[in-house]
Design a protein around this motif. Structure first.
Motif, short mmCIF file in Angstrom:
data_model
loop_
_atom_site.label_atom_id
_atom_site.label_comp_id
_atom_site.label_asym_id
_atom_site.label_seq_id
_atom_site.Cartn_x
_atom_site.Cartn_y
_atom_site.Cartn_z
N SER A 29 0.85 -1.19 0.00
CA SER A 29 0.00 0.00 0.00
C SER A 29 0.88 1.23 0.00
O SER A 29 1.85 1.32 0.75
N GLU A 30 0.56 2.17 -0.86
CA GLU A 30 1.34 3.41 -0.93
C GLU A 30 1.18 4.24 0.34
O GLU A 30 1.98 5.11 0.63
N GLU A 31 0.12 3.98 1.10
CA GLU A 31 -0.15 4.77 2.29
C GLU A 31 0.62 4.28 3.51
O GLU A 31 0.72 4.97 4.52
N THR A 32 1.18 3.08 3.43
CA THR A 32 1.88 2.51 4.57
C THR A 32 3.32 2.18 4.18
O THR A 32 3.55 1.48 3.20
#
Length: 406
Positions: free
Chosen positions: A78-81
């Motif tokens: 995930s790009e968010e994590t």
């Protein structure tokens, strides 16, 4: 300079330098070079004619395929994590499942870590096959970065090596019984390090007799059950020891007869001769169960390959009465609610036949079960997953870096 030990056998590589291992940085999980390394390992193992005799090695090779690893990757990237490996993972693997070390190693390198893996001190051809394959592909400079993150060792339980490797690891993964875990925990780890432990567990099987009696291929179901149990002499934590039947009395009686006869025929064809000591163990287990439980009846059998113990009462202590190499307690339940009453934290795998996903999901949720971490069809209890014993190994072996935007 840390002390070295002459009693450590290096299976891969030929030499190690602990100080150099500590300098290797952790990486993001599922890096491209790791995916390619595992795919190359899969191909190398698949070319080895010896794996025809070792289906567990063939299964591992199949698991390492690029297509499979990329499918697993979808669940985590995930790009968010931002996730990175924790550093150095020290794996202590069990003595009774030869290929377990390879799966533990796989999780470690997929998570972006450096890995030191202790394999069983007993010689297993499966270990040799896998280590030789790693050695061969490591000779290719394309895979050198991954190879540098792998150390595979063997040593006796009396060695001080466990204390050495524990002293600088970031995570210690212990596969073994309760006593093994207690013994290894005597070796201290750094303050910020932690243990991931896979302790003694108990597994069972539930069969819907009404559905089973309609089955067109009874032998296939029995073969799956054979693979779940006899392949590891019923010693694996995933191996069922208790079989619970559901259905009407008449149908259950018919289903039992078909199932156990099919299994017995397969065992006679595939399983080696039972050693006298195992026969004594089975007899001792039966006497112990009969003395400490009510309503225990041994079903008549023609040999010692398969022992069946009918029980009238499903006691919470049933997990204490088990043996290896084909010793099964069986119980006819009115509903899954009866099974729920015995489940505790020690229960690991539930194998099933004839139930749908909704029934199984409701069984877990409606009863708030404290145990059972895996529910799988008969024949798949030994299938490996990166989620094991309730641990998501990829997430457990990585750390999160949290960035708060201004």
């Amino acid at each position: 300079m840390r002390k070295s030990f002459d009693d450590i056998i290096l299976l891969f590589p030929n030499t190690i330098c602990i100080e150099e291992l500590e300098k290797i940085p952790a990486t993001q999980p599922f890096s491209n070079d790791v995916v390619e390394f595992l795919n190359a390992l899969s191909q190398e193992l698949s070319k080895d004619p010896k794996i025809r005799n070792y289906p567990d090695v063939a299964t591992f090779a199949f698991f390492c395929r690029k297509a499979n690893i990329l499918q697993i990757k979808k669940r985590y990237v995930s790009e968010e994590t931002i996730r990175l490996g924790r550093g150095i993972v020290f794996h202590v693997t069990p003595s009774n499942v030869p290929v377990n070390f390879a799966y533990s190693l796989l999780c470690g390198i997929l998570s972006g870590n450096v890995n030191i893996v202790r394999v069983p001190s007993k010689d297993f051809e499966q270990v040799t096959i896998i280590c030789n394959a790693i050695t061969r592909i490591a000779s290719n400079t394309v895979y050198q970065n991954c190879a540098n993150r792998i150390v595979i060792v063997k040593y006796d339980r009396n060695s001080s090596a466990t204390s050495l490797f524990s002293s600088f690891c970031d995570v210690r993964v212990i596969w073994g019984g309760d006593e093994t875990i207690a013994q290894i925990r005597k070796s201290s780890i750094p303050a910020r390090s932690f243990d991931v432990t896979f302790a003694d567990r108990y597994s069972l099987c539930i069969i819907n007799a009404d559905q089973y009696i309609k089955e067109q291929n009874h032998e296939a179901v029995a073969l799956g059950f054979y693979n779940d149990t006899y392949l590891f002499d019923q010693n694996a934590c995933t191996s069922p020891h208790l079989v619970v039947w559901l259905g009407t009395k008449e149908i259950v009686y018919k289903a039992k007869k078909v199932f156990w006869n099919k299994l017995h025929n397969i065992v006679k064809q595939k399983y080696g001769p039972i050693q006298p000591i195992i026969v004594v163990d089975k007899l001792t287990a039966l006497y112990n169960q009969a003395v400490n439980s009510d309503g225990v009846h041994k079903t008549t059998s023609n040999d010692n390959l398969l022992w069946l113990v009918d029980i009238d009462i499903l006691s919470p202590q049933i997990e204490d009465f088990r043996c290896s190499s084909g010793y099964f307690s069986e119980y006819h339940a009115n509903s899954l609610l009866e099974v729920a009453t015995i489940i505790n934290r020690k229960y690991q795998t539930l194998a099933y036949y004839g139930f749908n996903k909704m029934e199984l999901s409701n069984f877990v949720k409606n009863n708030n079960l404290p145990g059972i971490d895996r529910i799988v069809p008969i024949g798949r209890t030994t299938d490996f997953s990166v989620i094991w014993d309730g641990f998501d190994l990829i997430r457990t072996l990585t750390r999160c870096c949290n960035i708060i935007a201004k």
